[in-house]
Design a protein around this motif. Structure first.
Motif, PDB file in Angstrom:
ATOM      1  N   THR A  24      11.522 -32.410  98.876  1.00  0.00           N
ATOM      2  CA  THR A  24      10.940 -32.732 100.184  1.00  0.00           C
ATOM      3  C   THR A  24      10.518 -34.200 100.194  1.00  0.00           C
ATOM      4  O   THR A  24       9.783 -34.648  99.326  1.00  0.00           O
ATOM      5  N   ARG A  25      11.001 -34.953 101.192  1.00  0.00           N
ATOM      6  CA  ARG A  25      10.689 -36.377 101.294  1.00  0.00           C
ATOM      7  C   ARG A  25       9.510 -36.581 102.223  1.00  0.00           C
ATOM      8  O   ARG A  25       9.328 -35.851 103.201  1.00  0.00           O
ATOM      9  N   ARG A  26       8.685 -37.566 101.894  1.00  0.00           N
ATOM     10  CA  ARG A  26       7.599 -37.934 102.780  1.00  0.00           C
ATOM     11  C   ARG A  26       8.150 -38.645 104.011  1.00  0.00           C
ATOM     12  O   ARG A  26       9.266 -39.141 104.012  1.00  0.00           O
ATOM     13  N   ARG A  27       7.304 -38.696 105.020  1.00  0.00           N
ATOM     14  CA  ARG A  27       7.719 -39.362 106.253  1.00  0.00           C
ATOM     15  C   ARG A  27       7.950 -40.845 105.978  1.00  0.00           C
ATOM     16  O   ARG A  27       7.119 -41.529 105.399  1.00  0.00           O
ATOM     17  N   GLY A  28       9.075 -41.364 106.453  1.00  0.00           N
ATOM     18  CA  GLY A  28       9.412 -42.775 106.254  1.00  0.00           C
ATOM     19  C   GLY A  28      10.281 -43.025 105.039  1.00  0.00           C
ATOM     20  O   GLY A  28      10.850 -44.113 104.912  1.00  0.00           O
ATOM     21  N   GLU A  29      10.394 -42.061 104.144  1.00  0.00           N
ATOM     22  CA  GLU A  29      11.228 -42.244 102.972  1.00  0.00           C
ATOM     23  C   GLU A  29      12.687 -41.944 103.305  1.00  0.00           C
ATOM     24  O   GLU A  29      12.994 -41.118 104.163  1.00  0.00           O
ATOM     25  N   ARG A  30      13.585 -42.649 102.628  1.00  0.00           N
ATOM     26  CA  ARG A  30      15.014 -42.428 102.796  1.00  0.00           C
ATOM     27  C   ARG A  30      15.585 -41.785 101.556  1.00  0.00           C
ATOM     28  O   ARG A  30      15.132 -42.053 100.443  1.00  0.00           O
ATOM     29  N   SER A  31      16.590 -40.977 101.759  1.00  0.00           N
ATOM     30  CA  SER A  31      17.289 -40.420 100.615  1.00  0.00           C
ATOM     31  C   SER A  31      18.186 -41.495 100.005  1.00  0.00           C
ATOM     32  O   SER A  31      18.465 -42.528 100.622  1.00  0.00           O
ATOM     33  N   LEU A  32      18.615 -41.264  98.804  1.00  0.00           N
ATOM     34  CA  LEU A  32      19.509 -42.217  98.142  1.00  0.00           C
ATOM     35  C   LEU A  32      20.805 -42.380  98.920  1.00  0.00           C
ATOM     36  O   LEU A  32      21.316 -43.504  99.077  1.00  0.00           O
ATOM     37  N   GLY A  34      21.209 -42.007 102.175  1.00  0.00           N
ATOM     38  CA  GLY A  34      20.936 -42.778 103.386  1.00  0.00           C
ATOM     39  C   GLY A  34      20.799 -44.259 103.100  1.00  0.00           C
ATOM     40  O   GLY A  34      21.283 -45.103 103.867  1.00  0.00           O
ATOM     41  N   THR A  35      20.144 -44.599 101.981  1.00  0.00           N
ATOM     42  CA  THR A  35      19.993 -46.009 101.614  1.00  0.00           C
ATOM     43  C   THR A  35      21.337 -46.650 101.304  1.00  0.00           C
ATOM     44  O   THR A  35      21.642 -47.753 101.765  1.00  0.00           O
ATOM     45  N   LEU A  36      22.157 -45.946 100.531  1.00  0.00           N
ATOM     46  CA  LEU A  36      23.480 -46.478 100.201  1.00  0.00           C
ATOM     47  C   LEU A  36      24.346 -46.626 101.448  1.00  0.00           C
ATOM     48  O   LEU A  36      25.089 -47.608 101.590  1.00  0.00           O
ATOM     49  N   THR A  37      24.238 -45.672 102.366  1.00  0.00           N
ATOM     50  CA  THR A  37      25.042 -45.744 103.591  1.00  0.00           C
ATOM     51  C   THR A  37      24.634 -46.933 104.456  1.00  0.00           C
ATOM     52  O   THR A  37      25.482 -47.684 104.949  1.00  0.00           O
ATOM     53  N   SER A  38      23.320 -47.126 104.646  1.00  0.00           N
ATOM     54  CA  SER A  38      22.855 -48.239 105.473  1.00  0.00           C
ATOM     55  C   SER A  38      23.232 -49.578 104.848  1.00  0.00           C
ATOM     56  O   SER A  38      23.684 -50.492 105.554  1.00  0.00           O
ATOM     57  N   HIS A  39      23.080 -49.702 103.513  1.00  0.00           N
ATOM     58  CA  HIS A  39      23.463 -50.946 102.856  1.00  0.00           C
ATOM     59  C   HIS A  39      24.975 -51.173 102.949  1.00  0.00           C
ATOM     60  O   HIS A  39      25.427 -52.317 103.112  1.00  0.00           O
ATOM     61  N   GLY A  40      25.738 -50.102 102.845  1.00  0.00           N
ATOM     62  CA  GLY A  40      27.186 -50.246 102.957  1.00  0.00           C
ATOM     63  C   GLY A  40      27.612 -50.708 104.341  1.00  0.00           C
ATOM     64  O   GLY A  40      28.473 -51.583 104.487  1.00  0.00           O
ATOM     65  N   ILE A  41      26.995 -50.122 105.374  1.00  0.00           N
ATOM     66  CA  ILE A  41      27.323 -50.524 106.745  1.00  0.00           C
ATOM     67  C   ILE A  41      26.957 -51.985 106.991  1.00  0.00           C
ATOM     68  O   ILE A  41      27.722 -52.750 107.591  1.00  0.00           O
ATOM     69  N   LEU A  42      25.780 -52.402 106.523  1.00  0.00           N
ATOM     70  CA  LEU A  42      25.359 -53.789 106.700  1.00  0.00           C
ATOM     71  C   LEU A  42      26.267 -54.751 105.942  1.00  0.00           C
ATOM     72  O   LEU A  42      26.575 -55.851 106.437  1.00  0.00           O
ATOM     73  N   THR A  43      26.721 -54.345 104.770  1.00  0.00           N
ATOM     74  CA  THR A  43      27.628 -55.195 104.001  1.00  0.00           C
ATOM     75  C   THR A  43      28.955 -55.371 104.719  1.00  0.00           C
ATOM     76  O   THR A  43      29.490 -56.485 104.824  1.00  0.00           O
ATOM     77  N   VAL A  44      29.491 -54.273 105.239  1.00  0.00           N
ATOM     78  CA  VAL A  44      30.759 -54.351 105.975  1.00  0.00           C
ATOM     79  C   VAL A  44      30.613 -55.204 107.231  1.00  0.00           C
ATOM     80  O   VAL A  44      31.472 -56.038 107.550  1.00  0.00           O
ATOM     81  N   ALA A  45      29.504 -55.019 107.952  1.00  0.00           N
ATOM     82  CA  ALA A  45      29.269 -55.808 109.159  1.00  0.00           C
ATOM     83  C   ALA A  45      29.152 -57.300 108.826  1.00  0.00           C
ATOM     84  O   ALA A  45      29.664 -58.153 109.573  1.00  0.00           O
ATOM     85  N   SER A  46      28.500 -57.628 107.720  1.00  0.00           N
ATOM     86  CA  SER A  46      28.372 -59.034 107.309  1.00  0.00           C
ATOM     87  C   SER A  46      29.727 -59.628 106.960  1.00  0.00           C
ATOM     88  O   SER A  46      30.031 -60.776 107.333  1.00  0.00           O
ATOM     89  N   LEU A  47      30.552 -58.857 106.264  1.00  0.00           N
ATOM     90  CA  LEU A  47      31.885 -59.347 105.918  1.00  0.00           C
ATOM     91  C   LEU A  47      32.736 -59.572 107.155  1.00  0.00           C
ATOM     92  O   LEU A  47      33.487 -60.556 107.244  1.00  0.00           O
ATOM     93  N   ILE A  48      32.628 -58.670 108.124  1.00  0.00           N
ATOM     94  CA  ILE A  48      33.383 -58.837 109.365  1.00  0.00           C
ATOM     95  C   ILE A  48      32.938 -60.092 110.107  1.00  0.00           C
ATOM     96  O   ILE A  48      33.756 -60.834 110.672  1.00  0.00           O
ATOM     97  N   ALA A  49      31.629 -60.346 110.104  1.00  0.00           N
ATOM     98  CA  ALA A  49      31.112 -61.528 110.796  1.00  0.00           C
ATOM     99  C   ALA A  49      31.511 -62.823 110.091  1.00  0.00           C
ATOM    100  O   ALA A  49      31.759 -63.846 110.738  1.00  0.00           O
ATOM    101  N   LEU A  50      31.554 -62.806 108.755  1.00  0.00           N
ATOM    102  CA  LEU A  50      31.855 -64.016 107.991  1.00  0.00           C
ATOM    103  C   LEU A  50      33.346 -64.274 107.837  1.00  0.00           C
ATOM    104  O   LEU A  50      33.738 -65.407 107.546  1.00  0.00           O
ATOM    105  N   PHE A  51      34.175 -63.256 108.043  1.00  0.00           N
ATOM    106  CA  PHE A  51      35.608 -63.425 107.808  1.00  0.00           C
ATOM    107  C   PHE A  51      36.231 -64.522 108.679  1.00  0.00           C
ATOM    108  O   PHE A  51      37.003 -65.346 108.160  1.00  0.00           O
ATOM    109  N   PRO A  52      35.973 -64.578 109.995  1.00  0.00           N
ATOM    110  CA  PRO A  52      36.597 -65.654 110.796  1.00  0.00           C
ATOM    111  C   PRO A  52      36.215 -67.048 110.305  1.00  0.00           C
ATOM    112  O   PRO A  52      37.044 -67.968 110.328  1.00  0.00           O
TER     113      PRO A  52
END
Length: 302
Positions: A24-32, A34-52
């Motif tokens: 059981t997670r406390r309020r505001g805590e993320r699962s492992l 969820g953290t990996l997914t959010s970091h992965g999405i942000l990494t992909v978005a950054s690469l897309i922005a920097l590619f041009p």
């Protein structure tokens, strides 16, 4: 009795909070996951922005104008000759001077008019103030092609064709309406009691605006300045029409010199585009601390 009660209460307050049950997670805590997914999405978005940007820099290192058709060949013949040619054989520094004069002039005049307009509409209730703001908004609805001819006639009668001032005024007509709405929304977030305090201290309305309100509106001013600068720095249609002397061309117009009817020197265009990005990045760095605050606060009230 009371001493014992106080000691027990203090002991209870200092006791650590009970651990959450397993799984059981406390309020505001993320699962492992969820953290990996959010970091992965942000990494992909950054690469897309920097590619041009990375792709543009890569193409600027190719010595031939057709290297963009075979980019894999650039790896074996990278060179900075394109940058040397642009800096030494073109009017790059004339374009730089013209772009800075027009952009900074538009920024100064545009922000000055927008700030005073937004403050007047935010604080004063004169007849037709709402219609005035809507009229400013309506001016943004007209496409450039519709405005080109009447603006050319007006500047011709004022003898401002092929002048920096004429182009600055044209750009202000585009930047001021949006910035006025932006500044009006930001001034609405500043308590009116500050104006009243300034008047109690003997300040005039303009003195209150200059000494008390403007320092508080710095984030909004930063956003307005950045928008005005970008509007003038990257515009092509008006600059092409109203500037006739090639020594007064801005960067956006100067890039067209690399394109002819039957040829296009894309390697030189890429190198020039990379060099153009330097002053814009420097200006963004100067105002970036206030951009987020200004954008969010300016939209809290209409």
């Amino acid at each position: 009795m009371s001493t014992t009660t106080v000691q027990k209460s203090a002991t209870a307050d200092q006791a650590p909070a009970p651990a959450a049950p397993g799984g059981t997670r406390r309020r505001g805590e993320r699962s492992l996951l969820g953290t990996l997914t959010s970091h992965g999405i942000l990494t992909v978005a950054s690469l897309i922005a920097l590619f041009p940007i990375a792709w543009l820099v890569f193409l600027s290192l190719g010595p031939d104008k057709d290297d963009y058709l075979h980019p894999e060949r650039i790896w074996s013949k990278m060179t900075f000759d394109n940058y040397s040619y642009v800096l030494q054989e073109t009017n790059f520094f004339d374009w730089l001077k013209s772009s800075l004069v027009v952009s900074l002039g538009t920024t100064f005049i545009g922000v000055l008019i927008a700030a005073t307009t937004g403050y007047a509409v935010s604080r004063m209730r004169f007849p037709g103030y709402k219609k005035f703001m809507w009229a400013l908004l309506v001016t943004q609805m007209f496409p450039v092609a519709v405005l080109m001819v009447p603006m050319y006639q007006i500047l011709s009668e004022l003898q401002l064709i092929d002048t920096y001032l004429g182009l600055i005024l044209v750009y202000c007509s585009t930047a001021v309406p949006y910035c006025a709405w932006l500044m009006k929304g930001y001034f609405d977030t500043i308590p009116f009691e500050i104006d009243e305090a300034g008047r109690v201290d003997g300040l005039s309305p303009f003195g209150t605006f200059l000494r008390l309100i403007l320092p508080l509106a710095r984030p909004g001013l930063a956003v307005a300045a950045f928008y005005s600068f970008i509007t003038a720095f990257g515009e092509v249609a008006f600059a092409t029409t109203f500037l006739l002397d090639d020594e007064k061309y801005t960067f956006a117009v100067g890039l067209q010199s690399f394109v002819s009817e039957h040829d296009a020197q894309r390697n030189l265009m890429a190198a020039t585009a990379v060099l153009i990005a330097i002053p814009v990045s420097a200006f963004f760095y100067l105002v970036q601390k206030n951009l987020v605050t200004g954008l969010t606060a300016g939209g809290t009230k209409g």
